[in-house]
Design an enzyme around this catalytic site. Structure first.
Site, mmCIF file in Angstrom:
data_model
loop_
_atom_site.group_PDB
_atom_site.id
_atom_site.type_symbol
_atom_site.label_atom_id
_atom_site.label_comp_id
_atom_site.label_asym_id
_atom_site.label_seq_id
_atom_site.Cartn_x
_atom_site.Cartn_y
_atom_site.Cartn_z
ATOM 1 N N ASN A 84 -81.945 127.929 22.484
ATOM 2 C CA ASN A 84 -81.599 129.062 23.514
ATOM 3 C C ASN A 84 -81.870 130.083 23.354
ATOM 4 O O ASN A 84 -81.882 131.374 23.866
ATOM 5 C CB ASN A 84 -79.721 128.930 23.996
ATOM 6 C CG ASN A 84 -80.047 127.391 25.000
ATOM 7 O OD1 ASN A 84 -80.167 127.016 24.927
ATOM 8 N ND2 ASN A 84 -78.612 127.286 24.326
ATOM 9 N N TYR A 85 -82.388 130.764 21.488
ATOM 10 C CA TYR A 85 -82.710 131.716 21.235
ATOM 11 C C TYR A 85 -83.110 131.821 19.822
ATOM 12 O O TYR A 85 -83.854 132.873 20.263
ATOM 13 C CB TYR A 85 -81.133 132.146 20.191
ATOM 14 C CG TYR A 85 -79.742 131.933 20.883
ATOM 15 C CD1 TYR A 85 -79.501 132.868 22.248
ATOM 16 C CD2 TYR A 85 -79.091 130.688 20.636
ATOM 17 C CE1 TYR A 85 -78.260 132.445 22.830
ATOM 18 C CE2 TYR A 85 -77.523 131.152 21.256
ATOM 19 C CZ TYR A 85 -77.552 132.040 22.665
ATOM 20 O OH TYR A 85 -75.978 131.800 22.758
ATOM 21 N N ILE A 86 -84.153 130.787 19.605
ATOM 22 C CA ILE A 86 -84.779 131.198 18.683
ATOM 23 C C ILE A 86 -86.687 130.212 19.724
ATOM 24 O O ILE A 86 -86.313 129.406 20.288
ATOM 25 C CB ILE A 86 -85.123 130.209 17.452
ATOM 26 C CG1 ILE A 86 -83.910 131.105 16.484
ATOM 27 C CG2 ILE A 86 -86.490 130.705 16.815
ATOM 28 C CD1 ILE A 86 -83.792 129.983 15.436
ATOM 29 N N SER A 136 -78.343 127.127 18.832
ATOM 30 C CA SER A 136 -79.281 128.686 18.165
ATOM 31 C C SER A 136 -80.940 127.891 18.212
ATOM 32 O O SER A 136 -81.766 129.099 18.804
ATOM 33 C CB SER A 136 -79.225 129.629 16.947
ATOM 34 O OG SER A 136 -79.137 128.353 16.319
#
Length: 105
Positions: free
Chosen positions: A68-70, A65
């Site tokens: 890739n996402y934050i 996370s």
């Protein structure tokens, strides 16, 4: 003189200590054993907590996370605001990958 009687150098004092010596040694052994048991119990407690934590966090992929996402600018800004070194949040490979985000205020 009286000094000789104060110190345990007189034959009478050494004889008295020899009588109590086994009891003193036994008490010391018991204290040592008790301390060893306490250390082992603390070690077991710590390991049990670590096992529980690993079981609970096994399904959470924190690295995925974060990469890739934050947005890394958010993480960098938080680190700077809270005086946390950015190196503690990202491994060296990600620091090279996110060099553009390190300029965030």
């Amino acid at each position: 003189r009286n000094e000789a009687l104060c110190h345990e150098t007189t034959p009478r004092a050494t004889r008295r200590n020899r009588k109590n010596e086994p009891a003193v040694k036994k008490a010391r052994r018991l204290e040592t054993i008790d301390m060893a048991i306490l250390k082992q119990r603390n070690a077991i407690y710590t390991l049990e907590r670590q096992i529980d934590f690993r079981k609970q966090s096994k399904e959470i992929a924190l690295g995925t996370s974060r990469t890739n996402y934050i947005d890394p600018r958010i993480t960098v800004a938080w680190c700077k605001r809270n005086d946390v070194p950015v190196e503690r949040s990202f491994p060296k490979a990600l620091l090279r990958r996110f060099e553009w985000a390190l300029d965030t205020k």
